[in-house]
Design an enzyme around this catalytic site. Structure first.
Site, PDB file in Angstrom:
ATOM      1  N   LYS A  28       0.830  -1.213   0.000  1.00 44.58           N
ATOM      2  CA  LYS A  28       0.000   0.000   0.000  1.00 44.58           C
ATOM      3  C   LYS A  28       0.864   1.263   0.000  1.00 44.58           C
ATOM      4  CE  LYS A  28      -1.900  -0.994   3.952  1.00 44.58           C
ATOM      5  NZ  LYS A  28      -1.218  -2.284   4.220  1.00 44.58           N
TER       6      LYS A  28
ATOM      7  N   ARG B 161      11.626  -5.972   4.626  1.00 46.86           N
ATOM      8  CA  ARG B 161      11.300  -4.539   4.532  1.00 46.86           C
ATOM      9  C   ARG B 161      12.303  -3.714   5.313  1.00 46.86           C
ATOM     10  NH1 ARG B 161       5.400  -2.080   5.398  1.00 46.86           N
ATOM     11  NH2 ARG B 161       5.389  -3.179   7.394  1.00 46.86           N
TER      12      ARG B 161
ATOM     13  N   ARG C 264      -0.529  -9.204  13.298  1.00 46.29           N
ATOM     14  CA  ARG C 264      -1.104  -8.114  12.493  1.00 46.29           C
ATOM     15  C   ARG C 264      -1.972  -8.657  11.369  1.00 46.29           C
ATOM     16  NH1 ARG C 264       4.107  -5.198  10.867  1.00 46.29           N
ATOM     17  NH2 ARG C 264       2.770  -3.815   9.673  1.00 46.29           N
TER      18      ARG C 264
ATOM     19  N   ARG D 222      11.618  -2.312  11.060  1.00 44.98           N
ATOM     20  CA  ARG D 222      10.601  -1.905  12.038  1.00 44.98           C
ATOM     21  C   ARG D 222      10.420  -2.960  13.126  1.00 44.98           C
ATOM     22  NH1 ARG D 222       5.545  -0.001   8.464  1.00 44.98           N
ATOM     23  NH2 ARG D 222       4.513  -1.083  10.183  1.00 44.98           N
TER      24      ARG D 222
ATOM     25  N   ARG E  61      -9.061   1.611   8.925  1.00 42.83           N
ATOM     26  CA  ARG E  61      -8.701   0.224   9.209  1.00 42.83           C
ATOM     27  C   ARG E  61      -9.812  -0.513   9.933  1.00 42.83           C
ATOM     28  NH1 ARG E  61      -2.816   0.876   9.119  1.00 42.83           N
ATOM     29  NH2 ARG E  61      -1.821  -1.151   9.069  1.00 42.83           N
TER      30      ARG E  61
HETATM   31  P1  ADP Z   1       1.585  -1.510   7.406  1.00 44.38           P
HETATM   32  O1  ADP Z   1       1.870  -0.513   6.330  1.00 44.38           O
HETATM   33  O2  ADP Z   1       2.642  -2.541   7.503  1.00 44.38           O
HETATM   34  O3  ADP Z   1       0.220  -2.101   7.320  1.00 44.38           O
HETATM   35  P2  ADP Z   1       1.279   0.802   9.046  1.00 44.38           P
HETATM   36  O4  ADP Z   1       2.529   1.591   8.976  1.00 44.38           O
HETATM   37  O5  ADP Z   1       0.136   1.216   8.205  1.00 44.38           O
HETATM   38  O6  ADP Z   1       1.637  -0.726   8.768  1.00 44.38           O
HETATM   39  O7  ADP Z   1       0.758   0.722  10.551  1.00 44.38           O
HETATM   40  C1  ADP Z   1       1.607   0.319  11.605  1.00 44.38           C
HETATM   41  C2  ADP Z   1       0.782   0.231  12.880  1.00 44.38           C
HETATM   42  O8  ADP Z   1       0.247   1.522  13.207  1.00 44.38           O
HETATM   43  C3  ADP Z   1      -0.433  -0.693  12.820  1.00 44.38           C
HETATM   44  O9  ADP Z   1      -0.102  -2.035  13.076  1.00 44.38           O
HETATM   45  C4  ADP Z   1      -1.309  -0.080  13.905  1.00 44.38           C
HETATM   46  O10 ADP Z   1      -0.867  -0.451  15.201  1.00 44.38           O
HETATM   47  C5  ADP Z   1      -1.046   1.410  13.759  1.00 44.38           C
HETATM   48  N1  ADP Z   1      -2.020   2.049  12.839  1.00 44.38           N
HETATM   49  C6  ADP Z   1      -1.751   2.671  11.654  1.00 44.38           C
HETATM   50  N2  ADP Z   1      -2.879   3.150  11.100  1.00 44.38           N
HETATM   51  C7  ADP Z   1      -3.890   2.836  11.952  1.00 44.38           C
HETATM   52  C8  ADP Z   1      -5.306   3.051  11.933  1.00 44.38           C
HETATM   53  N3  ADP Z   1      -5.922   3.677  10.910  1.00 44.38           N
HETATM   54  N4  ADP Z   1      -6.030   2.578  12.986  1.00 44.38           N
HETATM   55  C9  ADP Z   1      -5.440   1.951  14.017  1.00 44.38           C
HETATM   56  N5  ADP Z   1      -4.126   1.712  14.087  1.00 44.38           N
HETATM   57  C10 ADP Z   1      -3.340   2.145  13.067  1.00 44.38           C
HETATM   58  P1  ADP Z   2       2.271  -1.793   3.210  1.00 43.14           P
HETATM   59  O1  ADP Z   2       2.305  -0.280   3.188  1.00 43.14           O
HETATM   60  O2  ADP Z   2       1.046  -2.358   2.582  1.00 43.14           O
HETATM   61  O3  ADP Z   2       2.521  -2.342   4.578  1.00 43.14           O
HETATM   62  P2  ADP Z   2       4.864  -1.629   1.816  1.00 43.14           P
HETATM   63  O4  ADP Z   2       4.586  -0.716   0.669  1.00 43.14           O
HETATM   64  O5  ADP Z   2       5.630  -1.091   2.963  1.00 43.14           O
HETATM   65  O6  ADP Z   2       3.469  -2.313   2.310  1.00 43.14           O
HETATM   66  O7  ADP Z   2       5.582  -2.949   1.243  1.00 43.14           O
HETATM   67  C1  ADP Z   2       5.968  -4.025   2.106  1.00 43.14           C
HETATM   68  C2  ADP Z   2       7.342  -4.556   1.671  1.00 43.14           C
HETATM   69  O8  ADP Z   2       7.239  -5.186   0.381  1.00 43.14           O
HETATM   70  C3  ADP Z   2       8.402  -3.479   1.516  1.00 43.14           C
HETATM   71  O9  ADP Z   2       9.657  -4.016   1.850  1.00 43.14           O
HETATM   72  C4  ADP Z   2       8.347  -3.123   0.021  1.00 43.14           C
HETATM   73  O10 ADP Z   2       9.588  -2.603  -0.442  1.00 43.14           O
HETATM   74  C5  ADP Z   2       8.034  -4.481  -0.592  1.00 43.14           C
HETATM   75  N1  ADP Z   2       7.190  -4.407  -1.799  1.00 43.14           N
HETATM   76  C6  ADP Z   2       6.237  -3.487  -2.105  1.00 43.14           C
HETATM   77  N2  ADP Z   2       5.644  -3.745  -3.294  1.00 43.14           N
HETATM   78  C7  ADP Z   2       6.241  -4.893  -3.757  1.00 43.14           C
HETATM   79  C8  ADP Z   2       6.065  -5.685  -4.943  1.00 43.14           C
HETATM   80  N3  ADP Z   2       5.139  -5.382  -5.867  1.00 43.14           N
HETATM   81  N4  ADP Z   2       6.839  -6.790  -5.069  1.00 43.14           N
HETATM   82  C9  ADP Z   2       7.750  -7.116  -4.112  1.00 43.14           C
HETATM   83  N5  ADP Z   2       7.965  -6.411  -2.981  1.00 43.14           N
HETATM   84  C10 ADP Z   2       7.230  -5.312  -2.800  1.00 43.14           C
END
Ligand code: ADP
Ligand code: ADP
Ligand code: ZN
Length: 214
Positions: free
Chosen positions: A13, A127, A171, A160, A88
């Site tokens: 995302k 990541r 998660r 992270r 979320r």
């Molecule tokens: P990822 O991109 O790997 O899904 P995020 O960076 O979006 O992770 O979020 C990391 C953490 O921050 C989540 O696991 C949650 O604890 C918190 N978080 C982020 N956005 C929200 C939201 N909209 N509502 C509740 N918790 C959130």
């Molecule tokens: P989210 O915001 O949904 O948690 P991220 O954008 O941070 O996800 O991506 C999660 C991990 O996967 C990161 O290490 C990113 O560089 C990698 N990644 C993202 N898109 C792709 C893809 N299309 N193929 C392989 N790896 C990817």
């Protein structure tokens, strides 16, 4: 253009949201980045959020809704924005809709980036994130030019705390229980679109651009 990114943690995302924001010149609003910046700066919000984030749990709705609703009312959001990591939960989505409805406004697209759970844990362990500018890399799929250093701003990258395999499993469970219902929610609103997130990141992006240009 008002866009929401949906998908499991690690689906890509953030990666896609940044590309969309660059191409369409709209702000990228990541609640995860906002919380991490608050943790880094030692704010009260950061301290509260961290206890939930470290356990792989969602931060309570009341700590996140006002923050986002205030953010999307700012001037730079007038032509749209891409929300990454919000909403979320169903109550978060309802609060956002209610806030937008006051201005007779709605979300244009909720983009669901689909990646099966099996691929997620592998992705997350590779990541690497830049806390300074929010950029995200992958040690195998999306490497930096210099190992451990952000291409965009030159700062050091981190693994992270919540990307450890046990926390990622937690998660994913939270995602299926609390966030996946949003797919039906936005399908019913008529704005859900889906892309195959297992493709290469540039292919995923080109699929998204095709959808947004229709
Ligand atoms: P990822 O991109 O790997 O899904 P995020 O960076 O979006 O992770 O979020 C990391 C953490 O921050 C989540 O696991 C949650 O604890 C918190 N978080 C982020 N956005 C929200 C939201 N909209 N509502 C509740 N918790 C959130
Ligand atoms: P989210 O915001 O949904 O948690 P991220 O954008 O941070 O996800 O991506 C999660 C991990 O996967 C990161 O290490 C990113 O560089 C990698 N990644 C993202 N898109 C792709 C893809 N299309 N193929 C392989 N790896 C990817
Ligand atoms: Zn950086």
């Amino acid at each position: 253009m008002k866009i929401i990114m949906l998908g499991a943690p690690g689906a890509g995302k953030g990666t896609q949201a940044k590309m969309i924001a660059d191409k369409y010149q709209i702000p990228h609003i990541s609640t995860g980045d906002i919380f991490r910046a608050n943790i880094k700066n030692g704010t009260e919000l950061g301290q509260k959020a961290k206890t939930y984030m470290d356990q792989g749990l969602l931060v309570p709705d009341e700590l996140v809704v006002d923050l986002v609703v205030d953010r999307v009312k700012q001037d730079d959001c007038a032509n749209g924005y891409v929300l990454d990591g919000f909403p979320r939960t169903i109550p978060q989505a309802e609060s956002l809709d209610a806030a937008l409805a006051k201005f007779e406004d709605t979300i244009d697209y909720a983009i669901n980036v689909e990646v099966p759970d099996e691929n997620i844990v592998r992705r997350m362990s590779g990541r690497r994130a830049c806390v300074a500018c929010g950029a995200t890399y992958h040690i195998v799929h999306i490497p930096t030019k210099v190992e451990g250093i952000c291409d965009r701003c030159g700062k050091e990258l981190i693994l992270r705390d919540d990307d450890k395999p046990e926390t990622v499993q937690k998660r994913l469970g939270v995602y299926h229980e609390q966030t996946q219902p949003l797919i039906d929610y936005y399908t019913n609103k008529g704005c859900l679109v889906e892309v195959d997130g297992t493709k290469d990141m540039n292919e995923v992006f080109s699929d998204i651009v095709d959808i947004l240009s229709k």
